[in-house]
Design an enzyme around this catalytic site. Structure first.
Site, mmCIF file in Angstrom:
data_model
loop_
_atom_site.group_PDB
_atom_site.id
_atom_site.type_symbol
_atom_site.label_atom_id
_atom_site.label_comp_id
_atom_site.label_asym_id
_atom_site.label_seq_id
_atom_site.Cartn_x
_atom_site.Cartn_y
_atom_site.Cartn_z
ATOM 1 N N CYS A 65 -70.626 54.976 -37.849
ATOM 2 C CA CYS A 65 -71.389 55.894 -38.698
ATOM 3 C C CYS A 65 -72.223 56.752 -37.750
ATOM 4 C CB CYS A 65 -72.219 55.162 -39.752
ATOM 5 S SG CYS A 65 -73.607 54.185 -39.128
ATOM 6 N N THR A 67 -75.244 56.489 -36.497
ATOM 7 C CA THR A 67 -75.916 55.681 -35.466
ATOM 8 C C THR A 67 -75.207 54.363 -35.184
ATOM 9 O OG1 THR A 67 -77.235 54.620 -37.164
ATOM 10 C CG2 THR A 67 -78.187 56.578 -36.108
ATOM 11 N N VAL A 69 -75.843 51.926 -36.987
ATOM 12 C CA VAL A 69 -76.812 50.955 -37.491
ATOM 13 C C VAL A 69 -76.528 50.578 -38.944
ATOM 14 C CG1 VAL A 69 -79.254 50.591 -38.033
ATOM 15 C CG2 VAL A 69 -78.604 51.664 -35.879
ATOM 16 N N HIS A 98 -70.436 36.028 -25.403
ATOM 17 C CA HIS A 98 -71.489 35.092 -25.798
ATOM 18 C C HIS A 98 -71.683 34.978 -27.310
ATOM 19 C CE1 HIS A 98 -73.748 35.239 -21.669
ATOM 20 N NE2 HIS A 98 -72.472 34.944 -21.554
ATOM 21 N N ASN A 99 -71.486 36.081 -28.025
ATOM 22 C CA ASN A 99 -71.789 36.088 -29.463
ATOM 23 C C ASN A 99 -70.546 36.048 -30.340
ATOM 24 O OD1 ASN A 99 -73.811 38.523 -28.134
ATOM 25 N ND2 ASN A 99 -74.732 36.610 -28.834
ATOM 26 N N ARG A 109 -73.251 59.803 -33.347
ATOM 27 C CA ARG A 109 -74.251 60.770 -32.892
ATOM 28 C C ARG A 109 -75.011 60.254 -31.668
ATOM 29 N NH1 ARG A 109 -75.963 61.560 -39.146
ATOM 30 N NH2 ARG A 109 -74.278 63.005 -39.714
ATOM 31 N N HIS A 133 -72.261 28.656 -25.907
ATOM 32 C CA HIS A 133 -72.311 29.840 -26.771
ATOM 33 C C HIS A 133 -71.761 29.529 -28.162
ATOM 34 C CE1 HIS A 133 -73.597 32.031 -23.319
ATOM 35 N NE2 HIS A 133 -72.505 31.686 -22.644
ATOM 36 N N ARG A 136 -74.524 27.957 -30.095
ATOM 37 C CA ARG A 136 -75.528 28.952 -30.521
ATOM 38 C C ARG A 136 -74.996 29.824 -31.650
ATOM 39 N NH1 ARG A 136 -76.912 30.027 -24.203
ATOM 40 N NH2 ARG A 136 -78.327 28.259 -23.971
HETATM 41 C C1 RB5 Z 1 -75.226 59.657 -42.571
HETATM 42 O O1 RB5 Z 1 -75.824 60.894 -42.455
HETATM 43 C C2 RB5 Z 1 -75.971 58.633 -41.721
HETATM 44 O O2 RB5 Z 1 -77.088 58.201 -42.401
HETATM 45 C C3 RB5 Z 1 -75.049 57.493 -41.384
HETATM 46 O O3 RB5 Z 1 -73.931 57.977 -40.735
HETATM 47 C C4 RB5 Z 1 -75.606 56.404 -40.488
HETATM 48 O O4 RB5 Z 1 -76.186 56.923 -39.336
HETATM 49 C C5 RB5 Z 1 -76.456 55.399 -41.121
HETATM 50 O O5 RB5 Z 1 -76.899 54.408 -40.517
#
Ligand code: RB5
Length: 153
Positions: A65, A67, A69, A98-99, A109, A133, A136
């Site tokens: 995505c 980020t 995240v 390890h994980n 991005r 590991h 854990r």
């Molecule tokens: C989409 O704009 C953006 O929020 C998504 O790609 C991502 O970065 C979310 O974590």
């Protein structure tokens, strides 16, 4: 080894680079999209890939995505998934060694295509080391907030 990949709309180009890298390493890759220009909310595809890997339909998953995240958080809500966001190859390698990370997420991005390929290469060519590991990693499951991190014996 079978890998399933998916992204949101922000991650299309990097997802394709990562899928190509995995194919070049000899993996069978199934790409769930989206196509360019198609908007997809990251939690949808994060959970989708998580469910497929947790069900054993694929050995590993890769997600992208903006980020890395949001889509990794979504995948990690699925029991049995250990998704990691990596922006450099060292963490990707250790996440496997390890994980025993079974899903790799990358931020489109955050990293460019060359670095994304290197991250994939390190993650896919590393092997889980087991031993201490494994113990854990075992402490992470079940992913129940009441018992997470406790020795269950
Ligand atoms: C989409 O704009 C953006 O929020 C998504 O790609 C991502 O970065 C979310 O974590």
């Amino acid at each position: 080894m079978r890998i399933v990949v998916a992204s949101d709309h922000a991650g299309v180009d990097i997802r394709r680079e990562m899928a190509d890298e995995a194919r070049e390493l000899g993996y069978e890759v199934v790409d769930l999209g989206p196509a360019p220009g198609e908007a997809v909310d990251y939690p949808v595809n994060g959970a989708r890939v998580g469910r497929l890997v947790a069900a054993g339909e694929y050995d590993l998953g890769m997600l992208v995505c903006g980020t890395g995240v949001g889509i990794s958080i979504a995948a990690n809500k699925i029991r049995g998934i250990r998704a990691v966001v990596c922006s450099e190859p060292y963490s990707a390698k250790l996440a496997r060694q390890h994980n025993n990370a079974n899903v790799l997420a990358v931020g489109a991005r955050v990293v460019g295509p060359g670095l994304a390929r290197l991250i994939v290469r390190e993650w896919l060519t590393a092997e889980f080391e087991g031993g201490r590991h494994a113990r854990r990693v075992g402490l992470i499951e079940p992913s129940d907030s009441a018992t997470a991190g406790e020795q269950l014996s």
